[in-house]
Structures are given as structure tokens and as C-alpha cells.
Motif scaffolding. Structure first.
Motif, mmCIF file in Angstrom:
data_model
loop_
_atom_site.group_PDB
_atom_site.id
_atom_site.type_symbol
_atom_site.label_atom_id
_atom_site.label_comp_id
_atom_site.label_asym_id
_atom_site.label_seq_id
_atom_site.Cartn_x
_atom_site.Cartn_y
_atom_site.Cartn_z
ATOM 1 N N GLU A 1 137.514 -17.536 23.488
ATOM 2 C CA GLU A 1 137.055 -16.650 22.417
ATOM 3 C C GLU A 1 138.170 -16.179 21.496
ATOM 4 O O GLU A 1 137.913 -15.884 20.343
ATOM 5 C CB GLU A 1 136.332 -15.448 23.009
ATOM 6 N N ALA A 2 139.395 -16.073 22.005
ATOM 7 C CA ALA A 2 140.524 -15.625 21.181
ATOM 8 C C ALA A 2 141.806 -16.178 21.775
ATOM 9 O O ALA A 2 141.974 -16.212 22.990
ATOM 10 C CB ALA A 2 140.589 -14.105 21.122
ATOM 11 N N VAL A 3 142.710 -16.597 20.879
ATOM 12 C CA VAL A 3 143.997 -17.137 21.308
ATOM 13 C C VAL A 3 145.089 -16.274 20.690
ATOM 14 O O VAL A 3 145.190 -16.174 19.472
ATOM 15 C CB VAL A 3 144.162 -18.608 20.873
ATOM 16 N N LEU A 4 145.868 -15.630 21.553
ATOM 17 C CA LEU A 4 146.973 -14.781 21.126
ATOM 18 C C LEU A 4 148.260 -15.320 21.727
ATOM 19 O O LEU A 4 148.220 -16.085 22.699
ATOM 20 C CB LEU A 4 146.726 -13.346 21.594
ATOM 21 N N PRO A 5 149.417 -14.947 21.195
ATOM 22 C CA PRO A 5 150.672 -15.460 21.755
ATOM 23 C C PRO A 5 150.873 -15.113 23.241
ATOM 24 O O PRO A 5 151.389 -15.923 24.003
ATOM 25 C CB PRO A 5 151.750 -14.797 20.901
ATOM 26 N N GLN A 6 150.427 -13.935 23.661
ATOM 27 C CA GLN A 6 150.674 -13.480 25.031
ATOM 28 C C GLN A 6 149.632 -13.968 26.042
ATOM 29 O O GLN A 6 149.912 -14.084 27.223
ATOM 30 C CB GLN A 6 150.697 -11.937 25.101
ATOM 31 N N PHE A 7 148.398 -14.201 25.574
ATOM 32 C CA PHE A 7 147.313 -14.598 26.473
ATOM 33 C C PHE A 7 146.157 -15.146 25.650
ATOM 34 O O PHE A 7 146.143 -15.063 24.423
ATOM 35 C CB PHE A 7 146.842 -13.421 27.339
ATOM 36 N N THR A 8 145.168 -15.689 26.364
ATOM 37 C CA THR A 8 143.939 -16.201 25.762
ATOM 38 C C THR A 8 142.773 -15.463 26.403
ATOM 39 O O THR A 8 142.799 -15.191 27.598
ATOM 40 C CB THR A 8 143.822 -17.719 26.008
ATOM 41 N N VAL A 9 141.747 -15.125 25.615
ATOM 42 C CA VAL A 9 140.561 -14.451 26.134
ATOM 43 C C VAL A 9 139.436 -15.473 26.244
ATOM 44 O O VAL A 9 139.180 -16.232 25.310
ATOM 45 C CB VAL A 9 140.126 -13.289 25.208
ATOM 46 N N VAL A 10 138.773 -15.475 27.411
ATOM 47 C CA VAL A 10 137.642 -16.373 27.642
ATOM 48 C C VAL A 10 136.405 -15.563 28.001
ATOM 49 O O VAL A 10 136.499 -14.418 28.441
ATOM 50 C CB VAL A 10 137.958 -17.417 28.745
ATOM 51 N N SER A 11 135.245 -16.177 27.797
ATOM 52 C CA SER A 11 133.969 -15.481 27.987
ATOM 53 C C SER A 11 133.456 -15.563 29.422
ATOM 54 O O SER A 11 132.260 -15.652 29.650
ATOM 55 C CB SER A 11 132.925 -16.060 27.036
ATOM 56 N N LEU A 12 134.345 -15.509 30.370
ATOM 57 C CA LEU A 12 134.002 -15.514 31.788
ATOM 58 C C LEU A 12 134.723 -14.355 32.454
ATOM 59 O O LEU A 12 135.847 -14.043 32.079
ATOM 60 C CB LEU A 12 134.443 -16.822 32.446
ATOM 61 N N GLY A 13 134.068 -13.742 33.434
ATOM 62 C CA GLY A 13 134.700 -12.616 34.098
ATOM 63 C C GLY A 13 134.272 -12.487 35.545
ATOM 64 O O GLY A 13 133.862 -13.465 36.179
ATOM 65 N N THR A 14 134.322 -11.258 36.033
ATOM 66 C CA THR A 14 134.025 -11.015 37.442
ATOM 67 C C THR A 14 132.574 -11.347 37.787
ATOM 68 O O THR A 14 132.291 -11.771 38.906
ATOM 69 C CB THR A 14 134.329 -9.554 37.819
ATOM 70 N N THR A 15 131.649 -11.193 36.825
ATOM 71 C CA THR A 15 130.257 -11.560 37.112
ATOM 72 C C THR A 15 130.096 -13.064 37.284
ATOM 73 O O THR A 15 129.096 -13.518 37.831
ATOM 74 C CB THR A 15 129.299 -11.071 36.001
ATOM 75 N N HIS A 16 131.087 -13.831 36.828
ATOM 76 C CA HIS A 16 131.080 -15.284 37.012
ATOM 77 C C HIS A 16 131.929 -15.693 38.210
ATOM 78 O O HIS A 16 132.145 -16.874 38.442
ATOM 79 C CB HIS A 16 131.613 -15.978 35.749
ATOM 80 N N GLY A 17 132.464 -14.691 38.923
ATOM 81 C CA GLY A 17 133.250 -14.967 40.115
ATOM 82 C C GLY A 17 134.741 -15.092 39.892
ATOM 83 O O GLY A 17 135.481 -15.413 40.822
ATOM 84 N N LEU A 18 135.227 -14.847 38.677
ATOM 85 C CA LEU A 18 136.661 -14.961 38.414
ATOM 86 C C LEU A 18 137.396 -13.694 38.811
ATOM 87 O O LEU A 18 136.874 -12.588 38.678
ATOM 88 C CB LEU A 18 136.923 -15.242 36.932
ATOM 89 N N LYS A 19 138.623 -13.893 39.290
ATOM 90 C CA LYS A 19 139.503 -12.772 39.643
ATOM 91 C C LYS A 19 140.939 -13.169 39.337
ATOM 92 O O LYS A 19 141.239 -14.361 39.207
ATOM 93 C CB LYS A 19 139.324 -12.385 41.100
ATOM 94 N N PRO A 20 141.829 -12.190 39.170
ATOM 95 C CA PRO A 20 143.229 -12.513 38.881
ATOM 96 C C PRO A 20 143.799 -13.498 39.899
ATOM 97 O O PRO A 20 143.542 -13.405 41.103
ATOM 98 C CB PRO A 20 143.922 -11.163 38.955
ATOM 99 N N GLY A 21 144.537 -14.479 39.378
ATOM 100 C CA GLY A 21 145.139 -15.509 40.216
ATOM 101 C C GLY A 21 144.337 -16.793 40.286
ATOM 102 O O GLY A 21 144.875 -17.841 40.658
ATOM 103 N N ASP A 22 143.051 -16.731 39.948
ATOM 104 C CA ASP A 22 142.221 -17.944 39.947
ATOM 105 C C ASP A 22 142.713 -18.910 38.881
ATOM 106 O O ASP A 22 143.273 -18.509 37.871
ATOM 107 C CB ASP A 22 140.752 -17.614 39.660
ATOM 108 N N LYS A 23 142.464 -20.182 39.112
ATOM 109 C CA LYS A 23 142.806 -21.230 38.148
ATOM 110 C C LYS A 23 141.528 -21.704 37.463
ATOM 111 O O LYS A 23 140.476 -21.794 38.096
ATOM 112 C CB LYS A 23 143.461 -22.430 38.841
ATOM 113 N N VAL A 24 141.627 -21.984 36.175
ATOM 114 C CA VAL A 24 140.529 -22.579 35.416
ATOM 115 C C VAL A 24 141.066 -23.782 34.659
ATOM 116 O O VAL A 24 142.273 -23.902 34.455
ATOM 117 C CB VAL A 24 139.883 -21.570 34.435
ATOM 118 N N GLU A 25 140.164 -24.664 34.279
ATOM 119 C CA GLU A 25 140.531 -25.826 33.478
ATOM 120 C C GLU A 25 140.013 -25.619 32.062
ATOM 121 O O GLU A 25 138.934 -25.064 31.861
ATOM 122 C CB GLU A 25 139.940 -27.101 34.072
ATOM 123 N N ILE A 26 140.785 -26.092 31.097
ATOM 124 C CA ILE A 26 140.433 -25.958 29.690
ATOM 125 C C ILE A 26 140.131 -27.359 29.145
ATOM 126 O O ILE A 26 140.895 -28.305 29.377
ATOM 127 C CB ILE A 26 141.599 -25.347 28.878
#
Length: 92
Positions: free
Chosen positions: A3-28
Motif C-alpha cells: 500500500e505504501a513504500v517509504l525509505p524506512q519500511f513498506t506498508v502492506v494490507s495484511l496484519g494480525t487478523t491475517h495471522g502476521l506477527k513481527p518476525g514473520d517472513k512474507v514474499e513479494i
């Protein structure tokens, strides 16, 4: 979806309700659209662009850090490493 690309990080439309938590890996995945003469999307191709690590998560959003110099674009697909699609590119 990215959803947004910034120099420090990228924001994606997935979160804890989708089962994601800090440290998880995702593929782009990069999306390439094939359009006809009427500018209608007739096909979408996906190409794996790389991996990212979840930095923090809210209910429906996460901050991720892309690896290996990857700079994704808004609208690209994000998947869990298991291969299950958690988000898809929007229709235009």
C-alpha cells in the motif's frame, strides 16, 4: 497488497487478523498487466521479486522491511511463505 513504500519500511494490507506477527517472513510478487487496445486488463502475470520481514503489525496493516535491496511498488502482491495468497492486486 503493498500500500505504501517509504525509505524506512513498506506498508502492506495484511496484519494480525491475517495471522502476521513481527518476525514473520512474507514474499513479494511483482504484477505485470497485459492490456488490449481498449486498455482493458486481459491478463496478470506474477513474478516473485523477493522476501520481506514483518517489523510490526496492526489488525489490518503491517510494516515490513524488504531484503536484498528490493524496492516494491504499490499494488504488488504479498504472500505468506507457505504460498497461500493473503492479498491480491486491485482491479483497475
Amino acid at each position: 497488497m503493498v500500500e505504501a513504500v517509504l525509505p524506512q519500511f513498506t506498508v502492506v494490507s495484511l496484519g494480525t487478523t491475517h495471522g502476521l506477527k513481527p518476525g514473520d517472513k512474507v514474499e513479494i510478487y511483482q504484477i505485470t498487466e497485459v492490456r488490449n487496445k481498449k486498455d482493458q486488463v486481459v491478463m496478470r502475470d506474477e513474478k516473485r521479486a523477493g522476501e520481506a520481514t514483518v517489523l510490526s503489525s496492526q489488525a489490518d496493516k503491517s510494516k515490513i522491511r524488504c531484503e536484498d535491496g528490493l524496492t516494491p511498488e504499490e499494488g504488488w502482491v504479498v504472500r505468506a511463505q507457505s504460498g497461500v495468497t493473503l492479498s491480491a492486486a486491485p482491479d483497475k
